[in-house]
Design an enzyme around this catalytic site. Structure first.
Site, PDB file in Angstrom:
ATOM      1  N   LYS A 114      -1.554 -11.711  -2.607  1.00  0.00           N
ATOM      2  CA  LYS A 114      -0.819 -12.962  -2.477  1.00  0.00           C
ATOM      3  C   LYS A 114       0.089 -13.287  -3.648  1.00  0.00           C
ATOM      4  O   LYS A 114      -0.257 -13.080  -4.797  1.00  0.00           O
ATOM      5  CB  LYS A 114      -1.804 -14.147  -2.302  1.00  0.00           C
ATOM      6  CG  LYS A 114      -2.486 -14.201  -0.963  1.00  0.00           C
ATOM      7  CD  LYS A 114      -1.537 -14.402   0.218  1.00  0.00           C
ATOM      8  CE  LYS A 114      -1.003 -15.802   0.280  1.00  0.00           C
ATOM      9  NZ  LYS A 114      -1.987 -16.767   0.740  1.00  0.00           N
ATOM     10  N   SER A 164      -3.551 -15.637  -5.673  1.00  0.00           N
ATOM     11  CA  SER A 164      -4.755 -16.140  -5.025  1.00  0.00           C
ATOM     12  C   SER A 164      -5.955 -15.515  -5.708  1.00  0.00           C
ATOM     13  O   SER A 164      -5.916 -14.359  -6.124  1.00  0.00           O
ATOM     14  CB  SER A 164      -4.745 -15.748  -3.545  1.00  0.00           C
ATOM     15  OG  SER A 164      -6.061 -15.764  -3.030  1.00  0.00           O
TER      16      SER A 164
END
Ligand code: ARG
Length: 468
Positions: free
Chosen positions: A290, A284
């Site tokens: 992420k 991300s």
């Protein structure tokens, strides 16, 4: 791509008194997408010319000139040197015009005894046959990948779910072999569809057949088709084989989307059942922690476009009177996109699945937490002479107690369990373990590790037989 508007189309312009409107020429042209079938178009034309020479419609010399010219054109296309022209409408007329440019008047004889209507139907079938063969290989590779992951996990215990609630323990290998079975049916559907694709429409000409003494069996043999079609009107008009393919593709995508959904869940911190190698994930731009399971997510999403193409093709064919209608030119883009989408999706799964690592300890812990051996306790009580409905009730109470106490059935004392049913004895703990639970389901199709190993061996033999 050239787009001029100076003359009427040289292939059919004879009866026209004015050139086609420039927009209409673009609007009705298909060359931007049907050039994908150039190889098959040339393959079909070479077979057609060979047959025409055999029956005496072309001389051997003319046939050789045509084959030579088409072979050169194929190389021009492969080298990216071929100039496609929108004015020449489609792949068929582009190639024929270039042939005539190269070899002169003989090029114009190639179209004897055929029409673009049977030509395009032939090209699509040749194209689809090539693609189906490739897709079958990819499904096989996917099945091999599933087997290799399953082999490593015949004894790995995970919770089996119904309603996404913990139901009974299963082995991860067993879960994967469920996928294998789905893929096997996907393979069979595609292989079956190929049988109806592999029939030669060429010779149907525009719609009624042709007055030349053609030998359709010969053309079929040359192109590796099973046989010629039996009705000329049907040959040029129906695209049911493309609909059938897209429907088989839709079912395969549906399966992939189900697996994708499971992979996405399992890769989450909440499940933590699997490790997905980084090369199948992305990050991300704002949340540094992420690691997103993009590949399965994207495949899940792509399922929608294939379903859409199926609906598009069904609707395209609906209510079309015999025989060929221009509507059918609209079959190609959905068909090609279906092929591309399925190819990409199968490829990514075939690459990704054998690279997955199971996190057995988390799977085990999850199975232990969810009262997954409650049915085993009920079955135990039945073996001690309790009626199943009563056993269900007794176990329900024990689970209720466990929920309140935050303890699994296997973590209760014998005295506590006996409080729910005095027939319970020390041997109960054998059935309350996860290992005991899965091992007890020891019949064909069951989750016992021995059965999963047998299922894997059966599947390996099936694939070995296929690849022979
Ligand atoms: N481009 C056309 C198609 O894809 C080829 C056949 C056209 N035939 C015709 N008579 N206009 O269907």
């Amino acid at each position: 791509m050239t787009d001029t508007n100076k003359t009427t189309n040289q292939q059919w312009g004879g009866r026209f008194s004015e050139p086609v409107d420039a927009f209409v020429a673009r609007f009705t042209a298909s060359v931007e997408f049907d050039q994908r079938m150039a190889k098959q178009d040339i393959q079909g034309s070479i077979a057609h010319a060979t047959m025409l020479a055999k029956v005496g419609v072309l001389t051997d010399e003319e046939r050789d000139q045509i084959i030579q010219g088409l072979t050169e054109i194929e190389q021009e296309i492969a080298r990216g040197e071929f100039e496609w022209s929108v004015e020449l409408e489609d792949v068929h007329m582009n190639i024929e015009a270039r042939l005539t440019q190269k070899i002169g008047i003989t090029g114009k004889k190639l179209h004897t005894g055929r029409s673009r209507n049977d030509q395009v139907a032939t090209d699509i079938r040749l194209y689809m046959r090539d693609e189906i063969d490739f897709l079958l290989e990819e499904v096989t590779r996917l099945q091999q990948g599933i087997l290799s992951l399953a082999e490593r996990n015949t004894d790995t215990i995970m919770p089996g779910f119904t309603h996404l609630q913990t139901a009974q323990p299963v082995t991860f290998g067993h879960h994967l072999m469920a996928w294998y079975e789905m893929a096997q049916r996907d393979y069979e559907r595609l292989a079956d569809c190929r049988k109806r694709v592999n029939i030669l429409p060429l010779g149907a000409a525009a719609l009624a057949g042709t007055t030349y003494p053609i030998d359709r069996h010969m053309t079929a043999d040359l192109l590796g088709f099973e046989r010629p079609t039996y009705n000329s009107l049907d040959s040029v008009s129906d695209r049911d084989f493309a609909i059938e393919f897209t429907s088989a593709a839709s079912i395969t995508m549906m399966h992939l989307s189900r697996w994708a959904e499971e992979l996405v869940m399992w890769a989450s911190a909440q499940f933590n059942f699997i490790f997905l190698p980084d090369r199948f994930c992305t990050g991300s731009s704002i949340m540094p922690q992420k690691k997103n399971p993009d590949v399965p997510e994207l495949v899940r999403g792509k399922t929608g476009r294939v379903y859409g193409h199926l609906m598009g093709l069904l609707t395209l064919m609906k209510s079309q009177c015999l025989a060929y209608n221009k509507d059918n030119q609209e079959d190609k883009e959905p068909l090609f996109d279906t092929v591309d989408t399925l190819r990409g999706s199968l490829r990514s799964f075939a690459d990704m699945i054998p690279a997955i690592e199971a996190r057995g300890e988390y799977m085990y812990e999850a199975a232990r937490r969810g009262f997954s051996t409650a049915t085993d306790l009920a079955d135990y009580l039945v073996r001690k002479g309790v009626a199943f409905r009563d056993a269900h009730e007794i176990v329900g109470k024990a689970v209720g107690f466990g929920v309140k106490e935050g303890r699994d059935l296997s973590e209760m004392t014998l005295e506590e369990l006996q409080g729910f049913g005095d027939m319970i004895e020390q041997d109960v703990f054998e059935v309350l373990t996860l290992e005991g639970s899965v091992a007890a389901r020891d019949h064909i199709g069951g989750t016992a590790p021995a059965q999963v190993k047998a299922a894997i061996e059966r599947a390996q033999a099936e694939l070995a037989d296929r690849l022979k």
